[in-house]
Scaffold this motif. Structure first.
Motif, PDB file in Angstrom:
ATOM      1  N   PHE A   1      -2.909   6.011  -9.465  1.00 37.69           N
ATOM      2  CA  PHE A   1      -2.145   5.244  -8.475  1.00 37.69           C
ATOM      3  C   PHE A   1      -2.797   3.892  -8.195  1.00 37.69           C
ATOM      4  CE2 PHE A   1      -0.659   9.475  -7.955  1.00 37.69           C
ATOM      5  CZ  PHE A   1       0.582   9.427  -7.336  1.00 37.69           C
ATOM      6  N   ARG A   2      -1.991   2.869  -8.204  1.00 39.76           N
ATOM      7  CA  ARG A   2      -2.435   1.562  -7.689  1.00 39.76           C
ATOM      8  C   ARG A   2      -2.495   1.611  -6.162  1.00 39.76           C
ATOM      9  NH1 ARG A   2       0.718  -4.134  -8.971  1.00 39.76           N
ATOM     10  NH2 ARG A   2      -0.408  -5.466  -7.498  1.00 39.76           N
ATOM     11  N   GLY A   3      -1.557   2.301  -5.581  1.00 38.77           N
ATOM     12  CA  GLY A   3      -1.526   2.543  -4.148  1.00 38.77           C
ATOM     13  C   GLY A   3      -0.915   3.896  -3.889  1.00 38.77           C
ATOM     14  N   PRO A   4      -1.289   4.518  -2.789  1.00 36.65           N
ATOM     15  CA  PRO A   4      -2.085   3.953  -1.693  1.00 36.65           C
ATOM     16  C   PRO A   4      -3.590   3.950  -1.983  1.00 36.65           C
ATOM     17  CG  PRO A   4      -1.513   6.225  -1.209  1.00 36.65           C
ATOM     18  CD  PRO A   4      -0.820   5.884  -2.484  1.00 36.65           C
ATOM     19  N   VAL A   5      -4.276   3.015  -1.316  1.00 41.92           N
ATOM     20  CA  VAL A   5      -5.734   3.030  -1.248  1.00 41.92           C
ATOM     21  C   VAL A   5      -6.092   3.522   0.151  1.00 41.92           C
ATOM     22  CG1 VAL A   5      -7.852   1.688  -1.381  1.00 41.92           C
ATOM     23  CG2 VAL A   5      -5.922   1.121  -2.888  1.00 41.92           C
ATOM     24  N   PHE A   6      -6.758   4.665   0.224  1.00 40.99           N
ATOM     25  CA  PHE A   6      -7.066   5.294   1.507  1.00 40.99           C
ATOM     26  C   PHE A   6      -8.329   4.696   2.143  1.00 40.99           C
ATOM     27  CE2 PHE A   6      -4.539   8.466  -0.705  1.00 40.99           C
ATOM     28  CZ  PHE A   6      -3.723   8.973   0.292  1.00 40.99           C
ATOM     29  N   ARG A   7      -8.523   5.032   3.407  1.00 38.94           N
ATOM     30  CA  ARG A   7      -9.737   4.625   4.119  1.00 38.94           C
ATOM     31  C   ARG A   7     -10.956   5.070   3.318  1.00 38.94           C
ATOM     32  NH1 ARG A   7     -11.204   5.974  10.472  1.00 38.94           N
ATOM     33  NH2 ARG A   7     -13.211   4.862  10.504  1.00 38.94           N
TER      34      ARG A   7
ATOM     35  N   GLY B   1      -7.829  -2.963 -10.411  1.00 44.61           N
ATOM     36  CA  GLY B   1      -7.452  -4.307 -10.000  1.00 44.61           C
ATOM     37  C   GLY B   1      -6.908  -4.304  -8.592  1.00 44.61           C
ATOM     38  N   PRO B   2      -6.459  -5.453  -8.091  1.00 46.41           N
ATOM     39  CA  PRO B   2      -5.967  -5.550  -6.716  1.00 46.41           C
ATOM     40  C   PRO B   2      -4.854  -4.545  -6.435  1.00 46.41           C
ATOM     41  CG  PRO B   2      -6.173  -7.730  -7.698  1.00 46.41           C
ATOM     42  CD  PRO B   2      -6.397  -6.750  -8.798  1.00 46.41           C
ATOM     43  N   GLY B   3      -4.922  -3.939  -5.237  1.00 50.99           N
ATOM     44  CA  GLY B   3      -3.880  -3.005  -4.859  1.00 50.99           C
ATOM     45  C   GLY B   3      -2.575  -3.711  -4.559  1.00 50.99           C
ATOM     46  N   GLY B   4      -2.650  -4.842  -3.864  1.00 52.75           N
ATOM     47  CA  GLY B   4      -1.466  -5.639  -3.573  1.00 52.75           C
ATOM     48  C   GLY B   4      -1.481  -6.916  -4.391  1.00 52.75           C
ATOM     49  N   SER B   5      -1.316  -8.039  -3.704  1.00 55.86           N
ATOM     50  CA  SER B   5      -1.335  -9.334  -4.392  1.00 55.86           C
ATOM     51  C   SER B   5      -2.623 -10.084  -4.078  1.00 55.86           C
ATOM     52  CB  SER B   5      -0.119 -10.166  -3.978  1.00 55.86           C
ATOM     53  OG  SER B   5      -0.067 -10.304  -2.566  1.00 55.86           O
ATOM     54  N   GLY B   6      -3.686  -9.346  -3.834  1.00 56.31           N
ATOM     55  CA  GLY B   6      -4.970  -9.944  -3.492  1.00 56.31           C
ATOM     56  C   GLY B   6      -5.642 -10.616  -4.673  1.00 56.31           C
ATOM     57  N   SER B   7      -6.823 -11.166  -4.425  1.00 53.41           N
ATOM     58  CA  SER B   7      -7.536 -11.941  -5.447  1.00 53.41           C
ATOM     59  C   SER B   7      -8.749 -11.203  -6.000  1.00 53.41           C
ATOM     60  CB  SER B   7      -7.982 -13.283  -4.848  1.00 53.41           C
ATOM     61  OG  SER B   7      -8.818 -13.071  -3.716  1.00 53.41           O
ATOM     62  N   GLU B   8      -8.829  -9.886  -5.779  1.00 59.83           N
ATOM     63  CA  GLU B   8      -9.969  -9.134  -6.320  1.00 59.83           C
ATOM     64  C   GLU B   8      -9.989  -9.228  -7.847  1.00 59.83           C
ATOM     65  OE1 GLU B   8      -8.662  -6.769  -2.617  1.00 59.83           O
ATOM     66  OE2 GLU B   8      -7.717  -7.846  -4.289  1.00 59.83           O
TER      67      GLU B   8
ATOM     68  N   ASN C   1       0.815  -1.218   0.000  1.00 64.36           N
ATOM     69  CA  ASN C   1       0.000   0.000   0.000  1.00 64.36           C
ATOM     70  C   ASN C   1       0.848   1.268   0.000  1.00 64.36           C
ATOM     71  OD1 ASN C   1      -2.690   0.938  -0.258  1.00 64.36           O
ATOM     72  ND2 ASN C   1      -2.674   1.659   1.847  1.00 64.36           N
ATOM     73  N   GLY C   2       2.074   1.142  -0.491  1.00 65.33           N
ATOM     74  CA  GLY C   2       2.896   2.323  -0.689  1.00 65.33           C
ATOM     75  C   GLY C   2       2.602   2.978  -2.022  1.00 65.33           C
ATOM     76  N   VAL C   3       3.309   4.055  -2.304  1.00 60.50           N
ATOM     77  CA  VAL C   3       3.139   4.772  -3.562  1.00 60.50           C
ATOM     78  C   VAL C   3       3.476   3.850  -4.736  1.00 60.50           C
ATOM     79  CG1 VAL C   3       4.137   6.585  -5.008  1.00 60.50           C
ATOM     80  CG2 VAL C   3       3.504   7.078  -2.644  1.00 60.50           C
ATOM     81  N   ASP C   4       2.564   3.794  -5.701  1.00 57.06           N
ATOM     82  CA  ASP C   4       2.767   2.942  -6.877  1.00 57.06           C
ATOM     83  C   ASP C   4       1.941   3.503  -8.023  1.00 57.06           C
ATOM     84  OD1 ASP C   4       3.457   0.943  -8.596  1.00 57.06           O
ATOM     85  OD2 ASP C   4       2.382  -0.662  -7.561  1.00 57.06           O
ATOM     86  N   ILE C   5       2.583   4.207  -8.949  1.00 54.88           N
ATOM     87  CA  ILE C   5       1.898   4.744 -10.125  1.00 54.88           C
ATOM     88  C   ILE C   5       1.757   3.644 -11.160  1.00 54.88           C
ATOM     89  CG2 ILE C   5       2.140   6.319 -12.089  1.00 54.88           C
ATOM     90  CD1 ILE C   5       3.565   8.265 -10.178  1.00 54.88           C
ATOM     91  N   GLU C   6       0.540   3.473 -11.690  1.00 54.43           N
ATOM     92  CA  GLU C   6       0.331   2.440 -12.712  1.00 54.43           C
ATOM     93  C   GLU C   6      -0.501   2.909 -13.892  1.00 54.43           C
ATOM     94  OE1 GLU C   6      -0.322  -1.541 -12.213  1.00 54.43           O
ATOM     95  OE2 GLU C   6       1.233  -1.825 -10.698  1.00 54.43           O
ATOM     96  N   GLY C   7      -1.100   4.082 -13.828  1.00 48.97           N
ATOM     97  CA  GLY C   7      -1.928   4.536 -14.933  1.00 48.97           C
ATOM     98  C   GLY C   7      -1.554   5.928 -15.390  1.00 48.97           C
ATOM     99  N   LEU C   8      -1.750   6.202 -16.681  1.00 47.13           N
ATOM    100  CA  LEU C   8      -1.441   7.525 -17.219  1.00 47.13           C
ATOM    101  C   LEU C   8      -2.362   7.817 -18.392  1.00 47.13           C
ATOM    102  CD1 LEU C   8       0.552   9.943 -16.995  1.00 47.13           C
ATOM    103  CD2 LEU C   8       1.950   8.790 -18.723  1.00 47.13           C
ATOM    104  N   ALA C   9      -3.009   8.982 -18.343  1.00 48.72           N
ATOM    105  CA  ALA C   9      -3.872   9.428 -19.435  1.00 48.72           C
ATOM    106  C   ALA C   9      -3.643  10.911 -19.646  1.00 48.72           C
ATOM    107  CB  ALA C   9      -5.344   9.153 -19.105  1.00 48.72           C
ATOM    108  N   VAL C  10      -3.957  11.397 -20.846  1.00 53.92           N
ATOM    109  CA  VAL C  10      -3.846  12.826 -21.143  1.00 53.92           C
ATOM    110  C   VAL C  10      -5.116  13.269 -21.862  1.00 53.92           C
ATOM    111  CG1 VAL C  10      -2.581  12.366 -23.302  1.00 53.92           C
ATOM    112  CG2 VAL C  10      -2.429  14.623 -22.207  1.00 53.92           C
TER     113      VAL C  10
ATOM    114  N   GLY D   1      -7.084  -0.756  -6.762  1.00 53.20           N
ATOM    115  CA  GLY D   1      -6.265   0.357  -7.198  1.00 53.20           C
ATOM    116  C   GLY D   1      -6.397   0.541  -8.698  1.00 53.20           C
ATOM    117  N   ILE D   2      -5.803   1.607  -9.211  1.00 56.27           N
ATOM    118  CA  ILE D   2      -5.834   1.882 -10.647  1.00 56.27           C
ATOM    119  C   ILE D   2      -4.704   1.112 -11.322  1.00 56.27           C
ATOM    120  CG2 ILE D   2      -5.517   3.660 -12.407  1.00 56.27           C
ATOM    121  CD1 ILE D   2      -6.761   5.663 -10.404  1.00 56.27           C
ATOM    122  N   ARG D   3      -5.048   0.322 -12.315  1.00 60.53           N
ATOM    123  CA  ARG D   3      -4.054  -0.392 -13.112  1.00 60.53           C
ATOM    124  C   ARG D   3      -3.760   0.343 -14.420  1.00 60.53           C
ATOM    125  NH1 ARG D   3      -2.247  -5.363 -11.560  1.00 60.53           N
ATOM    126  NH2 ARG D   3      -2.642  -5.687  -9.353  1.00 60.53           N
ATOM    127  N   ASP D   4      -4.723   1.083 -14.931  1.00 63.47           N
ATOM    128  CA  ASP D   4      -4.486   1.969 -16.068  1.00 63.47           C
ATOM    129  C   ASP D   4      -5.671   2.903 -16.202  1.00 63.47           C
ATOM    130  OD1 ASP D   4      -3.101   3.170 -18.086  1.00 63.47           O
ATOM    131  OD2 ASP D   4      -3.087   1.445 -19.433  1.00 63.47           O
TER     132      ASP D   4
END
Length: 302
Positions: free
Chosen positions: A165-171, A215-222, A147-156, A199-202
């Motif tokens: 961001f894939r993470g963090p996912v806040f309360r 998709g899953p923020g970590g290695s979960g099965s969502e 759940n640390g900083v992890d950029i995974e998506g980009l659009a313009v 989290g955001i994957r793209d």
């Protein structure tokens, strides 16, 4: 494969692992799209060389003749290794085992001609912005898969970059999107979307907002899902006008090619009156012919 985008008659793809033929090179590839629906490698573009580890390409987007590529800006912790000792594996959880990899802290802007050749190339880092942001800074030293900083998506869209961001996912399951212009990145706005704990994957721009691959923020099965987002902040408030409210619509779940696959990239090939024609990029697919899949997604009315 972790990112995909359409540019003219090409698909541009990026990987979150590997650095090309030379270990100190970070590249993206151009695939030529043929009339029969197939793609073939046409060229590769060198992003950086001689800077140590991988860029960890996670997002690609394009507008006009400009192509943007972003690294994850994340920290890393090595996985448990069954061939290591019990003591070594336990120590892998220690704070000093977290690696901050500066090679991931880049956002590139490329200007390409119609043949896909680079005319100009620039880069900036979002690390300073993230470290100083009152919401994000506490997550900078946390590994991306925790759940640390992890950029995974980009659009313009209209010159505005939207960094997902894939993470963090806040309360409350709020996920940040960093909205900025290349010329003035520190004059940014942090928006929030709710994706059911994912989290955001793209993220990809469409005429009336954005499509978000979640998709899953970590290695979960969502499961992996696609949402339509109107581009506005979804945090509520009694003083917010209805026209300013962010809106999300779940459009559907994405079936995986196999149990090892992860949906990592999303590109819009064509927008029709009743549907979007998309390409989804998968990481880890056993069948190499299913790393990229073309999908028709029907629009939903409000």
């Amino acid at each position: 494969m972790s990112a995909v985008e359409q540019f003219r008659s090409f698909l541009i793809i990026g990987a979150d692992e590997g650095t090309g033929k030379e270990k100190d090179e970070n590249r993206i590839q151009l695939l030529k799209m043929n009339n029969d629906g197939s793609c073939a490698v046409a060229d590769s573009i060198l992003l950086m060389k001689g800077e140590g580890k991988e860029l960890d390409v996670e997002g690609i987007c394009a507008e006009g003749d400009q192509v943007y590529v972003v690294g994850s800006h994340s920290s890393n912790r090595k996985k448990i290794d069954e061939d290591s000792s019990w003591k070594e594996n336990r120590e892998s959880f220690h704070q000093d085992k977290i690696e901050a990899e500066a090679s991931r802290d880049w956002l590139f802007r490329l200007r390409l001609n119609d043949a896909g050749k680079v005319i100009a190339k620039d880069r900036i880092s979002l690390r300073k912005i993230i470290r100083n942001d009152p919401a994000l800074k506490v997550f900078c030293g946390i590994p991306s898969k925790e759940n640390g900083v992890d950029i995974e998506g980009l659009a313009v869209k209209d010159g505005w970059l939207h960094v997902g961001f894939r993470g963090p996912v806040f309360r409350g399951n709020y996920v940040p999107v960093l909205k900025l212009r290349w010329e003035e990145p520190e004059q940014y706005e942090l928006l929030y979307v709710r994706l059911g704990g994912r989290g955001i994957r793209d993220i990809a721009a469409v005429s009336d907002g954005f499509l978000i691959l979640a998709g899953p923020g970590g290695s979960g099965s969502e499961s992996y899902q696609i949402y339509h987002w109107n581009g506005k902040d979804t945090v509520p408030g009694k003083d917010r006008k209805t026209k300013d409210q962010g809106k999300l619509r779940l459009l559907g779940e994405i079936p995986m090619p196999d149990e090892n696959s992860k949906a990592e990239g999303l590109a819009v090939l064509e927008e029709r009156e009743d549907s979007w024609q998309l390409v989804i990029a998968y990481d880890g697919a056993k069948d190499q012919n299913r790393l990229l899949q073309r999908v028709s997604l029907r629009k939903k009315k409000d």
